[in-house]
Design an enzyme around this catalytic site. Structure first.
Site, short mmCIF file in Angstrom:
data_model
loop_
_atom_site.label_atom_id
_atom_site.label_comp_id
_atom_site.label_asym_id
_atom_site.label_seq_id
_atom_site.Cartn_x
_atom_site.Cartn_y
_atom_site.Cartn_z
N THR A 83 0.87 -1.16 0.00
CA THR A 83 0.00 0.00 0.00
C THR A 83 0.92 1.22 0.00
OG1 THR A 83 -0.22 -0.23 2.40
CG2 THR A 83 -2.07 -0.99 1.05
N LYS A 115 4.19 -6.80 3.97
CA LYS A 115 3.99 -5.39 3.64
C LYS A 115 3.73 -4.64 4.94
CE LYS A 115 0.58 -3.27 3.35
NZ LYS A 115 -0.19 -2.36 4.27
N THR A 171 -2.06 -2.08 8.40
CA THR A 171 -0.62 -2.12 8.52
C THR A 171 0.16 -3.32 8.01
OG1 THR A 171 -0.98 -0.77 10.48
CG2 THR A 171 1.24 -1.56 10.12
N GLU A 191 7.61 5.36 7.68
CA GLU A 191 7.48 6.65 7.03
C GLU A 191 8.31 7.73 7.69
OE1 GLU A 191 3.52 6.36 9.33
OE2 GLU A 191 5.14 5.05 8.70
N ASN A 204 1.88 12.13 8.05
CA ASN A 204 0.69 11.69 8.77
C ASN A 204 -0.36 12.75 8.96
OD1 ASN A 204 0.84 8.83 9.47
ND2 ASN A 204 2.78 9.41 10.36
N THR A 225 -9.41 12.99 1.89
CA THR A 225 -10.86 13.01 1.56
C THR A 225 -11.21 11.64 1.04
OG1 THR A 225 -10.09 14.70 0.06
CG2 THR A 225 -12.28 14.98 0.96
#
Lengths: 417, 417
Positions: free
Chosen positions: A166, A192, A203, A289, A412, A417
């Site tokens: 993802t 992943k 996650t 991240e 983050n 939307t």
């Protein structure tokens, strides 16, 4: 476990474990595929399939989050039987917080996969990762099942690893071979996960395959132990998702005599499996991240392993500690404060804290400015260890984590939307 | 407690509690001072003293961090007697992780204060806040004790509040008056804290005084209850320090008949004390480093209060949730995931999540895009509520917290020498 944590490279040499290319299709008896089903708007691969040539012995570990996604509820139920023919995984939608409809859709995803493969649907597990609160687009899911079944191949592992991504920036695979009973046994996996980057994103998913001959009970024990020292020791932001799943299948094709705890090759098998899971878990952390540092938190000398784990986890989850890593600040005070509220037994006058091999705090004695320079140098590397020795007993633990950077907040906080 | 949490303004009106100016010297029977002792390099005030005209009934609550600073160890021991003549507080040095020397220094700080005041040293408590791992500069501490004792005054509360600041951007005081037995009873306090901004910085100190007549056991009960719904419900970054302390003294000068749980005015007193502590705790959160949003997390409908607290705390500590507040992103998925790993009982098909009065997630139903606009509007305000109704029982809890911004990381990652 303590000795293992300290240096599994020793065991690797002892057990004659070698890493090889590939992932879930490295072991004999499995085929895989990764296709574009149209679930993701990006048009990237989003449906993966791992199928055993014949129904395989299986084990699985699931999230402890009390809000469990529909695929977790279904797969947990089915994995209990210890036999799995295939695992279907989609990305782009987590099928979480979707109520009765979500569970029905998870069943239908498994049924469509089973039909395409010609296997019993109760032997098909499903996983989903992606946005929480949206229903699966069932026409695309059914397309995915058909396309993936038609595309299965012995080299399909890489496509599958790509299809489950993802927000990962790289696909994650790892495989090793180990000698058991004079046979070459292969263990390979894919996963992943990189922290909950985009809002509402699930996650961590992992699938491991092996051609070892092993019973369901033994496989379950080995997997749980391996997950405990790997995925459960990888901390990105401390949150565990609604969808975390690790599934393992064993085909038996390697032809060894059936593995169990009494088998002379058991320790070698367990260590090889742990190596695969640890490497996969590290890849998740490395892809955290905004992360700029990969940090291994090692705790020794705790009154017991459980205490050591509490300390390691508290340090790895502390925002204050993680921002200090980002800032190259050898801030042992925050480390010891985290250890102090972890719930573990601790005496600050007995504790020692190291960054790499350099001691920052030694039983009440604080590093001088020369030492601080050396400490900062350790932290300049993209990867380093923070070691805490409590000097109270023999408890030990290791947790893999990363720093907390400006980019973590930036990524983050993006509006969705 | 649930009803109180919901709206203490109601109780405020019922109990006739009014806020007044001032802090620790608002109540009769106390004098205070805040002076420059030269502990801080900045030359700012760094030694505070609160002295009771006659030894006061006292209670205190301390950090649960197992790494407890020397002043905490000493004060915890002495506070058990329930009688305190004075509290000396220094900033600039936490006297934490300082071993036997640190404890000896804490005793000497108390002794110097006692000598300057002409009181028994066992009735003097000490607090320290600042850098961890450094010894107190004892000559300056002794200077501070002498200077502060000489500067005591009935208006010294503001100076004392200033002298305990470290990385606070404002001093924090609050006081109220409440009628008990036809007498006007005053409760006032000061505190410091804004998260562990600078590396190695200790966190939260509070001192509360009252002129109410109350016994030690009753005071202890009232203080613990008040601390539980205030300071223990204020979450900045989730770390609790090595030095957290709240001390309360009661002079009895107001002349009411001695308060205890059986006294008709007990509830009024307890509510007034809770108001003071909650306001002080909120000031700490509002001063949270880098914070741009003050968020009240309200949980209702849990199976019990303990579960509600777990959920509220998990949400308030979640980096993912807090960054979403910074980004004005009504990310209920992260909120429900946090609730899911909190350990509380939860059914996502029964839960509801609100930002302000707007519902973001309703028992499986997700907010549409019009609603998302309304949700974002709620988040544009500097302060808003996030409410989670689990719809399982009557458990409730409230936690005060702030968002996680770029500035938090920036400030906390600054290199220190």
């Amino acid at each position: 476990m303590s000795a293992f944590c300290d240096n599994y490279n020793n065991f690797r040499a002892m057990a004659n474990i070698t890493d090889i290319a590939g992932g879930i299709t490295a072991a004999a008896g499995f085929r895989a595929a990764g296709v574009v089903a149209g679930i993701k708007k990006s048009g990237r691969k989003d449906f993966a399939l791992v199928a055993a040539d014949v129904p395989a012995v299986a084990a699985a570990v699931f999230t402890t989050n009390k809000v469990a996604a529909a695929p977790v509820v279904l797969s947990r139920e089915r994995a209990a039987a210890g036999v799995v023919a295939a695992v279907a995984l989609n990305s782009g939608c987590a099928n979480a917080c979707t109520g009765p409809q979500g569970l029905a859709d998870a069943r239908e995803m498994a049924a469509a996969t089973a039909a395409a493969l010609g296997v019993d649907e109760s032997a098909v597990l499903v996983c989903s990762t992606g946005v929480i609160g949206k229903l699966l687009p069932m026409e695309r899911i059914k397309d995915g099942a058909r396309l993936a079944a038609a595309a299965l191949s012995c080299d399909g592992g890489a496509d599958a690893a790509e299809a489950i991504m993802t927000t990962d920036t790289v696909d994650k695979q790892y495989a090793v071979q180990v000698e058991i009973d004079g046979r070459l046994v292969t263990i390979g996996g894919m996963c992943k996960g990189s922290g909950m980057i985009e809002p509402l994103m699930a996650t961590m998913l992992g699938v491991v395959t092996t051609d070892a001959a092993i019973g369901a009970v033994a496989l379950d024990a080995a997997l749980r132990q391996a997950v405990e020292v790997s995925f459960n020791r990888a901390v990105v932001d401390g949150d565990c998702s609604t969808n975390d799943t690790v599934i393992m299948m064993a085909s038996g094709v390697a032809g060894n005599s059936e593995l169990s705890a009494e088998h002379p090759g058991w320790n070698d098998f367990v260590e090889a499996l742990q190596m695969v899971c640890i490497e996969l878990a590290k890849k998740i952390v490395l892809d955290g991240e905004g992360a700029t540092k990969f940090v291994t938190v090692r705790v020794k000398g705790a009154v017991n392993d459980a205490d050591a784990h509490k300390v390691a986890r508290a340090i790895a989850k502390s925002a204050l500690v993680k921002t200090s890593w980002f800032g190259l600040d050898p801030n042992w005070g925050r480390v010891i404060a985290a250890a102090g509220y972890s719930g573990a037994v601790i005496d600050d006058q007995k504790a020692q804290i190291y960054y790499g091999e350099i001691c920052a705090y030694d039983r009440g004695e604080v590093a001088d400015s020369l030492r601080i320079e050396a400490l900062r140098k350790v932290m300049e590397a993209p990867s380093f260890d923070v070691t805490v020795n409590l000097n109270l007993g023999n408890g030990a633990d290791v947790v893999y984590t990363c720093d907390f950077s400006y980019d973590y907040v930036k990524i983050n906080a993006e509006y969705t939307t």
